[in-house]
Structure formats: C-alpha cells, structure tokens
Write an enzyme that holds these catalytic residues in place. Sequence first.
Site, PDB file in Angstrom:
ATOM      1  N   TYR A 153      14.055 -14.447  39.052  1.00 20.06           N
ATOM      2  CA  TYR A 153      14.725 -15.034  40.209  1.00 20.06           C
ATOM      3  C   TYR A 153      14.197 -16.440  40.444  1.00 20.06           C
ATOM      4  CZ  TYR A 153      16.573 -15.365  44.971  1.00 20.06           C
ATOM      5  OH  TYR A 153      17.232 -15.771  46.095  1.00 20.06           O
TER       6      TYR A 153
ATOM      7  N   TYR B 125      11.032 -14.698  50.346  1.00 19.50           N
ATOM      8  CA  TYR B 125      10.741 -13.950  49.110  1.00 19.50           C
ATOM      9  C   TYR B 125       9.231 -14.022  48.913  1.00 19.50           C
ATOM     10  CZ  TYR B 125      11.770 -12.199  44.358  1.00 19.50           C
ATOM     11  OH  TYR B 125      11.877 -11.454  43.206  1.00 19.50           O
TER      12      TYR B 125
HETATM   13  P1  NAD Z   1      17.196  -2.097  41.759  1.00 24.43           P
HETATM   14  O1  NAD Z   1      16.703  -1.445  42.992  1.00 24.43           O
HETATM   15  O2  NAD Z   1      18.470  -1.604  41.167  1.00 24.43           O
HETATM   16  O3  NAD Z   1      16.117  -2.076  40.594  1.00 24.43           O
HETATM   17  C1  NAD Z   1      14.737  -2.076  40.775  1.00 24.43           C
HETATM   18  C2  NAD Z   1      14.230  -0.807  40.123  1.00 24.43           C
HETATM   19  O4  NAD Z   1      12.815  -0.871  39.931  1.00 24.43           O
HETATM   20  C3  NAD Z   1      14.492   0.443  40.948  1.00 24.43           C
HETATM   21  O5  NAD Z   1      15.254   1.352  40.162  1.00 24.43           O
HETATM   22  C4  NAD Z   1      13.100   0.997  41.210  1.00 24.43           C
HETATM   23  O6  NAD Z   1      13.097   2.396  41.218  1.00 24.43           O
HETATM   24  C5  NAD Z   1      12.345   0.443  40.015  1.00 24.43           C
HETATM   25  N1  NAD Z   1      10.880   0.414  40.140  1.00 24.43           N
HETATM   26  C6  NAD Z   1      10.137  -0.093  41.154  1.00 24.43           C
HETATM   27  N2  NAD Z   1       8.822   0.066  40.881  1.00 24.43           N
HETATM   28  C7  NAD Z   1       8.741   0.668  39.666  1.00 24.43           C
HETATM   29  C8  NAD Z   1       7.674   1.115  38.845  1.00 24.43           C
HETATM   30  N3  NAD Z   1       6.391   0.956  39.231  1.00 24.43           N
HETATM   31  N4  NAD Z   1       7.942   1.707  37.657  1.00 24.43           N
HETATM   32  C9  NAD Z   1       9.229   1.870  37.265  1.00 24.43           C
HETATM   33  N5  NAD Z   1      10.287   1.477  37.992  1.00 24.43           N
HETATM   34  C10 NAD Z   1      10.042   0.886  39.184  1.00 24.43           C
HETATM   35  O7  NAD Z   1      17.302  -3.651  42.144  1.00 24.43           O
HETATM   36  P2  NAD Z   1      17.698  -4.951  41.307  1.00 24.43           P
HETATM   37  O8  NAD Z   1      17.828  -6.019  42.341  1.00 24.43           O
HETATM   38  O9  NAD Z   1      18.832  -4.697  40.399  1.00 24.43           O
HETATM   39  O10 NAD Z   1      16.387  -5.269  40.466  1.00 24.43           O
HETATM   40  C11 NAD Z   1      16.336  -5.329  39.056  1.00 24.43           C
HETATM   41  C12 NAD Z   1      15.666  -6.630  38.632  1.00 24.43           C
HETATM   42  O11 NAD Z   1      16.506  -7.728  38.986  1.00 24.43           O
HETATM   43  C13 NAD Z   1      14.326  -6.894  39.297  1.00 24.43           C
HETATM   44  O12 NAD Z   1      13.424  -7.469  38.373  1.00 24.43           O
HETATM   45  C14 NAD Z   1      14.684  -7.921  40.352  1.00 24.43           C
HETATM   46  O13 NAD Z   1      13.580  -8.713  40.751  1.00 24.43           O
HETATM   47  C15 NAD Z   1      15.716  -8.713  39.587  1.00 24.43           C
HETATM   48  N6  NAD Z   1      16.551  -9.617  40.393  1.00 24.43           N
HETATM   49  C16 NAD Z   1      17.285  -9.150  41.443  1.00 24.43           C
HETATM   50  C17 NAD Z   1      18.063 -10.026  42.198  1.00 24.43           C
HETATM   51  C18 NAD Z   1      18.885  -9.517  43.362  1.00 24.43           C
HETATM   52  O14 NAD Z   1      19.353 -10.329  44.165  1.00 24.43           O
HETATM   53  N7  NAD Z   1      19.116  -8.229  43.464  1.00 24.43           N
HETATM   54  C19 NAD Z   1      18.091 -11.393  41.875  1.00 24.43           C
HETATM   55  C20 NAD Z   1      17.349 -11.849  40.787  1.00 24.43           C
HETATM   56  C21 NAD Z   1      16.571 -10.957  40.066  1.00 24.43           C
END
Ligand code: NAD
EC number: 1.3.1.9
Length: 286
Positions: A172, A182
């Site tokens: 991000y 954040y």
């Molecule tokens: P999401 O909730 O779908 O995914 C996050 C996942 O991480 C969840 O399924 C959670 O159970 C899992 N998780 C947390 N701790 C964990 C651990 N210790 N071991 C294994 N799994 C674990 O949300 P998302 O937003 O799709 O996130 C996915 C990625 O995308 C992340 O790296 C997030 O930082 C990144 N991201 C998200 C956004 C946004 O706006 N949603 C923007 C940029 C980047």
Amino acid sequence: RGKRAFIAGVADDNGYGWAIAKALAAAGAEILVGTWVPALNIFETSLRRGKFDESRKLPDGSLMEIVKVYPLDAVYDSPEDVPEDVKTNKRYAGSSNWTVKEAAELVKKEYGSIDILVHSLANGPEVTKPLLETSRSGYLAAISASSYSFVSLLKHFLPIMNPGGASISLTYIASERTIPGYGGGMSSAKAALESDTKVLAFEAGRKGKIRVNTISAGPLGSRAAKAIGFIEKMIEYSYVNAPLQKELLADEVGNTAAFLVSPLASAITGSTVYVDNGLNTMGLAV
Ligand code: NAD
C-alpha cells in the site's frame, strides 16, 4: 499440467486474496489456500454451505474449486515458536500443522510442488494509533505479521517451487507517502515489504529462478481494511482524485496478479506494480 498456486490470506470472499484466487483459477491454475487459524472454521463452514457460490463464479460459468484449505498462522515459523497460551487457545487447539514450516511440509507431502506463491495478508494490532503513539510490541507485531511473514513463506516454500515460478504480495502507498490513519507501524511494514521484494527477487531469482513482485493496490472495503476505520473515506478520496474516476475492483488486482505470475511477465521481478486507478501519480488533490 496446469499450474498450482498457494494463496496465503484468504478467509472470505471480499478481499484481494479471494480475487487473486479467482483470476488464477480462471487462468487454469489449481488453487490451494492458507487461512488464518482463528478464521478457519467460519471460512470452511461458509464454503461448504455454499455461501460463497455466487462469488465463486468464473467468467466461463464454472465455479472456482479450492482444492484444499490449509490452516496457517504466518506469525509462527515452527512449533517451537508458538507460545503456550496460543497452543492451548481453543481456536488453535482444533487445528494442527499451521506454522509456516509445517504448512510448507504438508503441501510438499500432499502435492509435491507449487508454481505460484501469493501473500495476501497483513495485521497490525495498533493500526488505529498514530506512529508516535505506537508501542514497540505493536510495531514489531505489524512487521512480523505483514512483512516477515512474506520472508518466511518464501523461505519455506522456495524449495518446493518449480523453476520459472513466481510470487506476489500486496502493498500500500502508505509505505512511501504519509497516509494519516494508517498507523501502528503498518506504513513501516509496507516499506519493509517493498524493499524486501527487491532483495528477495535477487535471492530467489538466483537460487530458484523464482520471480518476486508486489502489487501496490488502491483502497478496497475488505474485512482487514474495515478494521482500520477510514476505508470508505479512502475509496471516496480515490474516486474523486485519481486519473481514472471509477470504482477499483478487487478483480482488477486479481487480473494483474495473474499477469505477473504468468509467462507474459517473465522479465518482471523486484517490482512494485501500482493497481490504483493511477492515484499514486497525483501530486495535488483537485
Ligand atoms: P483481507 O481481510 O481479505 O485479507 C487479510 C487476511 O490476512 C485475512 O484473511 C486474515 O485472516 C489474514 N491474516 C491476518 N493475520 C494473519 C496471520 N498471522 N497468518 C495468516 N493470515 C493472517 O483484507 P485485504 O485488504 O484483501 O488484505 C490483503 C492484502 O492486501 C494485505 O496485505 C493488505 O495490506 C493489502 N492491501 C489492502 C488494501 C485495501 O484497501 N484493502 C490496499 C492495499 C493493500
């Protein structure tokens, strides 16, 4: 043979991990997922009861098949690292082999090898706190769950990745520009993840002919993002200010991931690829 992917960080049908799984499935890959242990039960139950059937639909009308769901906690590398209170916690006690090393061993035993590794997970217990108010343990926990978790996954899966394979993580823009809100060291964790992408691209490239890239994704109302608290504002801000004034779909990130792990991207490694409707290029909100 089609390619086999292990996608860590899928626990519902709202996040980027799910969208990536779908894009890879649509391209013919076999899908294995790693699901955070505390979320495992509800995810598997929902999957079994057909709650996700609508969102399992692929462009050709068939349903995405998740061949196997592995329990995973990417904060622990091997059983010796797991503290007693976690081991005996009832959400964990019902599952086994969920440390990174054990999960990789199990995948090896059951499937032999993989071609694609996806890291779509992050966690920062103090994400709602400004960096100045973040504790040392909160900061280190963010780095452990969101950055080192990728180092560990790649380290343990690399030996079973076929040469020519690729890995992807999600980052991000808060790593490089200040995004108030954040917090908790999450911005630091994403900076580490992006820097590690370059170093790991070199090391995994030389060691196993594996490519390593990260996608800097725009805002999506996932479960994790909602926990941060201001995701709706970010989506609105992006809609108003990005060069492309349209909703950012998780599938657009999924499609980019499918491209990046495919032979079409065979010379791309160590890169941070923006999938954000171009928001990162703006210097002034208008
Ligand atoms: P999401 O909730 O779908 O995914 C996050 C996942 O991480 C969840 O399924 C959670 O159970 C899992 N998780 C947390 N701790 C964990 C651990 N210790 N071991 C294994 N799994 C674990 O949300 P998302 O937003 O799709 O996130 C996915 C990625 O995308 C992340 O790296 C997030 O930082 C990144 N991201 C998200 C956004 C946004 O706006 N949603 C923007 C940029 C980047």
